[in-house]
Write a protein that holds these residues in place. Structure first.
Motif, mmCIF file in Angstrom:
data_model
loop_
_atom_site.group_PDB
_atom_site.id
_atom_site.type_symbol
_atom_site.label_atom_id
_atom_site.label_comp_id
_atom_site.label_asym_id
_atom_site.label_seq_id
_atom_site.Cartn_x
_atom_site.Cartn_y
_atom_site.Cartn_z
ATOM 1 N N ILE A 166 -38.022 25.231 -93.562
ATOM 2 C CA ILE A 166 -36.998 25.744 -94.887
ATOM 3 C C ILE A 166 -37.317 24.719 -96.037
ATOM 4 N N ALA A 203 -38.759 25.727 -99.836
ATOM 5 C CA ALA A 203 -38.028 25.418 -100.846
ATOM 6 C C ALA A 203 -38.635 24.673 -101.815
ATOM 7 N N THR A 228 -44.069 32.603 -103.333
ATOM 8 C CA THR A 228 -43.440 31.531 -103.823
ATOM 9 C C THR A 228 -44.498 30.693 -104.525
#
Length: 150
Positions: free
Chosen positions: A9, A13, A66
């Protein structure tokens, strides 16, 4: 997406910031007139891919989204910074650039806080998809404004 690893995670991020840094580094290799529009286009493509990644619950697609969104963000951010810096009078340049950073950080953080609060009442996947669609629409709006002012 069913992943619970704090390392994974955190990587996802942080990956967008790494990609944004790369996008900022690439700005010097792109003609000045193309930087902003290309940044909006690439960011919009990334957020579109992100909407699909959330709907498909697909981590590799989310990583691609991303990367693409981060590159677009970096291009758009650095392009805006250069344009603001060039347009500001010498005596006001520091203040204008500081204001650019304040507005940019607010534009990044306020929607995330609102999104976080909405997740308390709404399911994450449709909310994330809607957020990605809204971001794509805003990128397209910015792109059309940049093209119109050329």
């Amino acid at each position: 997406m069913g992943y619970h690893s704090p390392l994974l995670i955190g990587f996802v991020a942080g990956f967008i910031f790494l990609a944004s840094t790369l996008g900022q580094a690439l700005v010097g290799h792109i003609g000045a007139g193309w930087r902003g529009p290309l940044g909006c286009l690439v960011l919009g493509a990334g957020t579109t891919i992100m909407a699909f990644a959330f709907q498909m619950q697909n981590l590799p697609l989310l990583l691609l989204a991303t990367l693409v969104a981060g590159l677009g963000h970096g291009l758009a951010f650095r392009s805006g910074l250069a344009a603001i810096g060039a347009a500001a009078p010498d005596t006001d340049r520091a203040g204008v650039i500081s204001l650019y950073f304040v507005v940019s950080y607010l534009a990044i953080s306020v929607p995330v806080v609102i999104f976080g609060l909405l997740t308390l009442a709404l399911p994450l996947a449709p909310l994330a998809t809607g957020f990605a669609i809204l971001a794509t629409a805003l990128c397209l709006l910015a792109l059309s404004l940049l093209i119109r002012h050329r």
